[in-house]
Structures are given as structure tokens and as C-alpha cells.
Design an enzyme around this catalytic site. Structure first.
Site, short mmCIF file in Angstrom:
data_model
loop_
_atom_site.label_atom_id
_atom_site.label_comp_id
_atom_site.label_asym_id
_atom_site.label_seq_id
_atom_site.Cartn_x
_atom_site.Cartn_y
_atom_site.Cartn_z
N GLY A 1 -0.47 10.52 0.45
CA GLY A 1 -1.34 10.31 1.76
C GLY A 1 -0.26 9.79 3.01
CB CYS A 2 0.12 10.45 6.36
SG CYS A 2 -1.81 9.97 7.00
#
Lengths: 346, 346, 346, 346
Positions: free
Chosen positions: A149-150
Site C-alpha cells: 500500500g502507498c
């Protein structure tokens, strides 16, 4: 026109991460052919649907792509839809699958089910390599990469060198993200007039912070620092198109000695030595320092008055936070230079 | 055309807070005449210099205004330049001075000198009323109001009801502000191309957070909660013109019981009952909820997983964070309705 | 680390066009070494002054660069300062000079002096090649390229195919530009709070449109369509960082027959066939279609009700409008592929 | 709490013009009670749905409002849905209906049907007063006001004083608008990431400009200048929330003498003398000069080189371009001061 080189496919090519993958792969020196699926746009030329992309390939239905012929498949599907396709592709013989959804990020089925729902392919969890190579090593030789995930990427890059070395008692991650992080689907929240001249905290429900990236951050840090406390994670939507900045407040246990800013910068230097895209620097990073690149930039401030570390971490949510990382993972998995196809962005 | 009513002056009318004061005072039902000084623009009509303001007054040199004739003087000078003028005005007989600089915010000379420099009028410190009436009461009848800093306003409004009631062990204030907060002077940082599509943390120097609003927050909270720990305060510049949001991470001492979100909302309701502009609400505030108004909106999230409160506080830095508060303070000091001239903004 | 390849220098490396040149040249496959001058930043590493550029070169004083050793010099100086340096470099033996100022764009000294002032090197005017190759041919083999203005590039690309083929009686160019077009120097106009949520027409003085790009557009069109009427040109500053869009209203002489939209698209196709970066398309171009690329996109609408053509032209003012074009001109002048170092942008 | 005063209703209160009406009417000194309908939000408190509005009224279904009891109804429905409700309200006895749709703007049924479709209440067309009072006079005493389109308002205010006095041969209106002009419904075009850092021309279809505001501009100008030529009108979507700027290129017939800028400013002064909200000024207007106000600002540049006038017109599309004008029309129709409830905006 087919060039020699890797045969790759992007599944779910009409979202922001899919579009960014197309852009990156089109310019990648090792890529020879690209297929791209989109239910919505099947039959249309990519560059006609997205005039900002000079991409001549035509969108097809996912089922039209022959998984057995692919060197690499990038899956940019929503979570819980992705795992099924990943399973099919691996079964069909795709050499490498890079999954950009959340489906293979949490190594623990129970945790996945608590935060997402029933897992469609739990038997593959163990095989998936969490694709943050600067912290968890290269996926070289693997078949399945879970692209992080970012927000966890930014958080773990900043926190890992710290929690590896010293005990921490409290971690609060204040995250800021551009609107592309909220997806390409038009909603009231992503309407220009709603987002512009505004900042909105989100990921709070029922009076409590509850964003799915929280357990990802915690679990990954605990791999080498099992005592890492639960993390408070509060994301905010900003009126920018892309880019992400985390400001992370870290308390130490009662009586522990604060490291100096130079110490923490030294840890960053030590841990990220030899990696192209991650760098700790004395100056505080700004989103403009990283947007349009695959870089993550880190820094630290030490608040001796209050007895606390403040970590800073900036990246482009669509590049190092998603599609850039996916290409970097492909490069590493297949034994190419880490930076292939990624060096010439800004 | 002179109306009957208060005779007011704005000293330093060419910055953002000065311009906003002119706008508010022009529409204020009790104001009869406005004078406005600006070294840079003396001799020019306000509305010609600032076509966005339909203000027909002419800028004059500060020396041309007769302080003895003024009901109210608003001083929008830089800190350390303001105190001297304030002293002169009070000596000349101005009925009320509202100082928008930092000069009379910190009650302690030594603290002022540590964070700013030699104080030009320390003998007035004791008389100055810290103009956050919802927390520190109305300045009714006073001669000198120290208008609070924008960041401390947001922080104290959110934190005061908490630290009054429970002990807290750790406070980190993550603050986001529009570019008007950085002043009207063109700099590299405020250049559109630098600020746009960017977020930059600031107030960090020599590897440590060190913004002057930090001691203001701490000192004011300690008036009723002497045990308040030192606060980590990290402001960030956002690509919006105006507005401010603080996300405040609050830890409790080991073993203390977390209040529920409903408890904290109850404290807000109790403390701000009867005040027009401050309101706690269940939904998380966004900058768009308050921009263009004199409102501050508060909320809370309780992170039981991590054992921590998260407070949210939003306001318009040029209104409740500066010029709106200044007018509100004038209203209260002179016995008018708190909301006079301020109700019809959004 | 010196690679084999062209030795290039950027004079005036601290503005936006200079920075963009550094970014492009750093990734250019034929460039072996880059020198960069900046009075302001001499002695500092580029990437330290501009953390968004991963450029390791050090700024030097212009005088420290040996012009005789250079393959290519890019001069990003203000007009009237540039010509002198260009002259020196050519005298010293620099193989190719690409001048990004206005000094060699107008072929006529008298016209230059009317719009700019005394010309510092009029003897070089004749030699200068106007670097819009898609219209005026490749500068191959030349020593001096006058890189066109951003607005004239957009206007001429759209208008040239039309005025070549049909007589026009009236041309009004409505131009929109991002703030980077106004330069990196902080001014009141480029202050974020001034430019944000705003649009300001400019280039009007004394009640008349008078922007220096006007004679450049007229003169260049008259090279092949001497009857082109004087052009009304009105630029507007937009709240975006980069990008430019021109909407051009073209009347035909009384009684002339309007071409169809397909005709005009056909002319674009014919004239720009074989050129990589210029393309006419049926859909109206948007700034987002070209930003971050060296592309110009053209389109046309035919208003039969009103008897008028409307042309659209979009480009990135820092790329096809400045630094991208400069690199394209270098490529062509030295015999490389037109697209070298420019293909992989978006 | 019901105050004495006008009883008003806003039909269609959940769009941008409806929300702006609620804000204005809440602060209007003559308004005593407000009802507001919204199919989508019936039953909810306005200020809960739109936390930026401190409005305590509750949304109801349109059918729940008793039209016979209303002093004023504002109808903010889509065109072709509006006329039916307007007819019902007038039949029920509502004293004044201000229709913000296009349904009663074009006085000619055939023209309406060409650009919109079958007219639901053609019998009311003649009675409708086109609510641009500065040009067409006060609607005092009327029952039905057709509130003008935002683009026509800006265009007619700038052009009327010109075409009244001199013949013109060619008119091209280049219009720029903030995203609120495109409505509150989330679409791909209004997505933040699509609109941000972009400008997109629209209103072009099948290779021709064709926006419905074109016949409105032409028809209204022809009321007093029947020779007005057909107008080319090209709107562009800008990355701002609100505000509108038109730059209008006007050619004169062959041989006609150009007026000076001073002449045109004189015409503006003459025609708009005594009207509070419309002003011609020597400086070119910017969107920031008018946003948040009910003002329209006009200016002119005379291009003697090219033989052409350029007119500039700026306003806030939600105020003078919609809801502000609606309130101004109510004021005039009912005999109140033109500026009631509108003066204190900026």
C-alpha cells in the site's frame, strides 16, 4: 508493433495505477509487448480514451489475454477481486504476477478477514513476497509479489530503521495524500469543488480511526520489531493530484535516551545504502521533491523539549506508492537493474 | 461619508490580516469611520490597490492618524514593531487596542525574549487580555487585547476542554495551513509554482521543531492545567489560500482510562455552550466547513487499539485565526453582540 | 562521472527553463557531460538547491565554463542579456548555441528595437535559425538556433497550415498559461494567494493589448503568408503550474468559403506528417493531454453559424514551449533522432 | 425560529445554486422564513448535509411546500423540469417566482425547441422578465423572472453598451469558468484529478461550437441592436471552484472608426450609473476581484494595430451569474433596495 522483450499485461488498465503502469511499461527498455484489459473500454485504443497517454495498444477483455504466454502480469483490481485472477494466472503459467491490490499484503488470513473479508486464495499468502525490497529484500526469483500500500510504503520506510534499533512506545502517523489516492471513480468527495481549497481527514468511522493500512504497517514492522505498539494512522485528503507526505510522531519508553537527528540519518544511510530510490536527507522532504519520480525521501526532527522523534516520509502515491514500485519489483524479480524504466522520471 | 458609530483604525492595512479587517469593518453595523495606514500605499484608495475590496477609504501614513480620537485601533504590524505603537496609542488615549502581533501573547517576558527578542513594552504585558474569549473569558472593559496566534487558537480550543479534565502525557500537534498564513510578501516559498501541488513541513530548524506558536500553546494550556507536557508542533504549508486544520495526537498517562468520543464531545458542548463560533461535532471537520466564516469546528476520534485520543480543529486562519477574532474581541470588549459584523460570512 | 558523449552547458540554470533543461539533458542518451551556470547558486550542487532534481552537477559562474570546449550551449538568459553571451560563445568556437531568449527570434532589427530595445548583436540575426522545425525546417548543420517563444509556438503551429492555404481577414489569439510562464522570480502576481482561484488577463498596457510575442507570431506567419493581418493576442495567467492553451478565432474575408473541420485536420496531417511531436486530432485538446510531454496537440471547430474557424493549440510551456524544443533543436541540428531524450515523457 | 418577513422557498436546494441561495437568504434582512426542497435529502437538516452552511432548516419534498403561502419561490431545477413547477406555483398564487433554469430565458418557442426541446409552458414566455436589470430594467411588480445564464450575463453586460452604440461585424466570446459551473453531480470531467492542472474547452460538438448560451446572448443583444451578428462562443473549464471571465473579441465593419478605450469606459459608466453591482474600470478585471461578491467588473482594450476591441467581463458564476442575481431580482421585483442581503459579500 511487437518489439522483442518481455510480454506483459496490465489487468484493470483504466484506473490511475493501471494508466501509470501503461506509461511506465511503454517506455521500459526490456518490455516487448503490452496487453491491457478494461471491461469498460474494451475495443478502444488506450490513447483515444486517455489522450494524455501516447499509448497505441487497444483495451481488451481480461479473458482475451492468454495468461500462459505472459512473462509478467500486473493486476490492478480492487481487493477481493484480485486474488482470484492472481490464482488463475499462476495456474496458467504466468511467470511473475505483481498484485497491486491488498489481497496478498497481510500474511495472516485472520487479519485479512477482520479488515477486508473472506480471502479468495489464502493458499497463496505464504508464497507472496511483500514488495518493499529496501526493507524486506528483493523478490528475485519469486512468482508472486504483493505490491505494498502507498501509505504503508511511506510509513515503513521511515519507521523500519528506527524500530529495528530502538524501542518505541507510541507511534502516530499523520498522512496526507493527493486525490488520485482515492481512485478514478467520480464521487462527491473527489469532485473538484469538494476537494479544492479543502483538506479532509478520513479513515475515521464510528468515532475511531480505522483505515485498512493500519494493520499492514503494524504487521510489517513487527516482522523485525515484534514489540512495535499499535499505530494510530490518520489520513487526510489534500487538493493535489498526486503525492503523499507522512509526518510521524514517535515517543520512546519512559527514560529512554533520544537519538540525535544525525543518528537517525545515519540509520537511514546504512539501511538504504545501495538502493536507488530511497534516501534520508537532512532537509525536510516536500511532496514536490518526489512527485513524478519513483523516489521516497525521508528526514527526521528531534524534539528534545518534548522528548519525541518526528519522522518525515514523502513519495508519489502512483509511483513509489504503486505502479513505480510494481515495475521496480518486476525488475528485481526478473534480475534486471532495479532502476530499469524508472530512472528518467524527473 | 462618515456614518455615526465607532471610529476605528487599522494600522498595517496592506497585509492579509489588514485587508480582511477592512473588509469586516466596512460591513460592521457599529463602525462609523475607518482609517487605514500603509507605508507602502499611503495616498492611494484601498479599492484601487486591492480591487477585490470594495473599500473607498484612502491609505495614510500611520503618523497621520490621531490616536486620541480612536475608539478602536487594530495593529497588524510584525512582532517587535507592534508593541511600540500599542504603547503610544494607549498613552494617546485610544479606547481599545487590539494587537494582532505576538507581542502581548506570552505573559512572561523571559519566554518572549527566548522566542522573539527584547520586549519593547514589557510593562503592558500584565494588562493585556489574551483574546480567546471562549477559553479565557470576555475582554469586556479592557484596553488591550492580545489577539491569539492562528495555530494556538485551533490547538487551545481543541485541547483546553481535555487538559482541564484529564491528565495527558504526550501532545503532538500536526498543523496544516493555507499560504495566506505565510504572509503577503512574495518569497520563493509562496511562489505559486513552489506551493502548488506541494505540501511542505516547516518550523523545523537545526533538526528540531521550533515554531514560535509552541510556547504560546503550552503557556496558555498551563493556566488551568499546569501539568501539560511540552508540545510537539509541526506546521505544514498547503496549496490552498486560506484555512487551517490541526490533527492532534494525545496520549494519556500509563494506565489512565481513555474517555469515549461522546465524553469529549460532551466536554466541548459544556465549555462552548453559549459561544457563537466554536462547536464540537461528531463528524470530522474539513477546512471547507469553516473557510470564509469566523467558526472553529472541533471533533475527536478515540483510538482504542492504540490507546490515544485524536483531536481535530479547523478554522479560517484569516478569520477566527486573526481578523475575525479581532473583531469578535472588539465586540466583546465594547459590550456589543459577539457576532456583530461577523454573522453573515457563509 | 563523465560519460562519453556531447559536452553541453546550460547558462542560467536556476530558472524554470534552465531547470527543465538540466532534467532533460541528464537523461539524454547522447549527452556525456553537463556544465551549468548560475550567478546566484555558484558553488552549490544542483540537487541541493533544487531537491526535486536528482542532478549531481555543481553550479558554476558562467565565466568558469570554457566555451571552446562545448558541443552545445543552451542560453537561458533574459532578452538583451543573452545576445552578448551568444556572440562570445560562437566566437570561442562552441559548435551549437541554442538561445532560449527572444534575442534572435525577430529577423528584423527595427522590429526588435521597437518591441525590446537596442539589439546587442544584430550581425548574427541572419544566421539564426528560428527553431520551430515542423514549420520552418530542421536547423541541421546550423550554429545558432533561436528557440521560439512559447506562445508563438502554439499559435504558429495552429495557424501556419491555415494561412498557407486560405486567406484570413482577422485573427484573435486567446492564450492561457500556467504560472511558470511568468518566471521563477517571486512577485505579487506569482504569489500563491494572488494566482490561486484566479485568472488574470495580462499583456495589456495603456488600454491596448501589447505583448512582445505578437510581432513574433505575425512575422513568422508572413514568411509564407505575407497577407496575414495583424494579430490580437491576449494572454491570461491561470492557476496551474505549467501548460498552455490557445483558442484562436479566425475570420475569413467577406464571401470566402469556410473549410470544413475535416479539411483543416487534413492540412494538419499533411504538414506535420513525419514529425513526432505535433498532431492534429478531432477532439479538442486539453492542457492535461500535453503537460509533461514535448507534444503539441491541435484541433479545430468550424462555426458555420457565425462564419468563423476556431483553432485550438495546447502544449507544455516548459517543454515544447521552451526546453523540450531546445533539446529537439539540438537533436536536429546535430543529426540525432528528433525524439532523443524526449520520448519518455508521459 | 420564524422571523417576520418574506416567506420564501428554494426548490432544488441541494445543487450549488440552491446552496448559495440558502446562504444568501439566511442572511437577508427581509426574509422571515425559508423552506427548501430536495428529493435526495428530504428529512435532513441542511447544515448536517452541508456542514459548510450554518443553516438549520430541514430539506423537505417539493410537494410538502404550500405554494399558495409563498412570497417568493426560487426554482433551481434543470431546464425542461423547471417550467412545469413554475406554472404550478403561479397557478397556486405564489407572489413571485424566480426561475434559475433556462426555461424562460429565450423569448421565442421555436428557438427554445431548437436548442433545448419541447417547451413545457410556452404560454408563460411572454410574461417572463429577463432578469438582467442593469440592461433590461427592473422586474418590479412582475410575477415571473427568468434568471439569466451565467455566461450570457457576463457577455451581455460587456457587449450591450457597445452594440447599442456602434455596429459590429464579428463577435467571439472566449469564456472561462470554474468547475461549479458544471454542476454538483460527480462526473469524470469534474473529478479533481481531471480538472486540476488542466483547462478544457467544451461546448464543441461535431466539430462545431454549440453551447446553449449562444442563442441567449444573440437574442438578448438583438433586442436593441437587431444587426448583431451571430456570436462564436467557446467556454473553457478552469481549475478553480467559482468565478468566470470572458474575453470578447469584437471586429467593426470595414472602414468603421474604432472608439477609444476611454469612450467605451464612458459608455459603461453611462449605462450602469446608479446600479450597484456593475462597474467598468480601466484595469483589466481578474476573477479574484469579483469572487464571493455579486459584482460584475468590465474593462476594454483597444487594439489599434489589429483594428479590434477586446472586452473583459468578470463575475462569480454562483452569485451575479446565478443566485446573487436571483436575490437581486427578488429585491427589485418586490421594491426593496437592490443590494439588500447582497452588500456584505467581500
Amino acid at each position: 508493433m511487437a518489439r522483442m522483450g518481455l510480454k506483459v499485461a496490465v489487468y484493470g488498465g483504466s484506473g490511475y495505477t493501471g494508466g501509470e503502469l501503461l506509461r511506465l511499461l511503454s517506455g521500459h527498455p526490456e518490455v516487448g509487448g503490452i496487453e491491457v484489459s478494461s471491461r469498460q473500454h474494451a475495443g478502444k485504443v488506450v490513447g483515444d480514451v486517455y489522450p494524455e497517454l501516447a499509448v497505441r495498444e487497444t483495451f481488451v477483455e481480461a479473458g482475451e489475454i492468454d495468461g500462459s504466454s505472459l512473462d509478467v502480469a500486473f493486476v490492478a483490481y480492487p481487493h477481493m477481486e484480485s486474488a482470484g485472477l492472481v490464482k488463475e494466472l499462476l495456474a496458467a503459467g504466468t511467470r511473475l504476477v505483481v498484485d497491486l491490490s491488498a489481497d496478498f499484503r497481510l500474511p495472516d488470513v485472520a487479519m485479512y478477514e477482520e479488515w477486508y473479508g473472506p480471502h479468495p486464495a489464502p493458499e497463496l499468502l505464504e508464497e507472496a513476497h511483500y514488495g518493499l525490497p529496501e526493507v524486506f529484500g528483493s523478490p528475485e526469483g519469486g512468482r508472486l509479489v504483493a505490491n505494498p500500500g502507498c501509505y504503508p510504503t511511506a510509513a515503513i520506510l521511515a519507521l523500519a530503521p528506527v524500530v529495528k534499533r530502538i524501542a518505541v512506545s507510541s507511534v502516530s502517523v499523520n498522512a496526507l495524500s493527493g486525490v488520485s489516492g482515492a481512485g478514478a471513480k467520480p464521487t462527491q468527495k473527489s469532485h473538484f469543488v469538494s476537494a479544492n481549497e479543502n483538506v479532509s481527514p478520513y479513515g475515521v468511522s464510528g468515532g475511531a480511526p480505522r483505515h485498512r493500512h493500519t494493520p499492514e504497517i503494524e504487521t510489517m514492522l513487527r516482522r523485525f520489531a515484534p514489540g512495535t505498539p499499535n499505530v494510530t494512522f490518520v489520513p487526510h485528503l489534500l487538493p493535489i493530484s498526486r503525492g503523499e507526505l507522512e509526518t510521524i510522531y514517535v515517543d520512546l519508553p519512559e527514560g529512554a535516551e533520544l537519538p540525535g537527528a544525525g543518528d537517525v540519518l545515519g540509520w537511514f544511510a546504512e539501511d538504504y545504502d545501495g538502493w536507488a530510490f530511497v534516501e534520508g536527507r537532512p532537509e525536510v522532504p516536500q511532496i514536490s521533491h518526489v512527485v513524478g519520480t519513483n523516489r521516497a525521501r525521508l528526514s527526521v526532527a528531534v524534539d528534545e523539549r518534548a522528548g519525541r522523534l518526528v519522522l518525515f516520509s514523502a513519495l508519489d502515491n502512483l509511483l513509489k506508492g504503486a505502479s513505480g514500485a510494481a515495475v521496480q519489483n518486476m525488475n528485481l524479480a526478473l534480475g534486471y537493474a532495479e532502476t530499469a524504466g524508472l530512472e528518467y522520471l524527473r
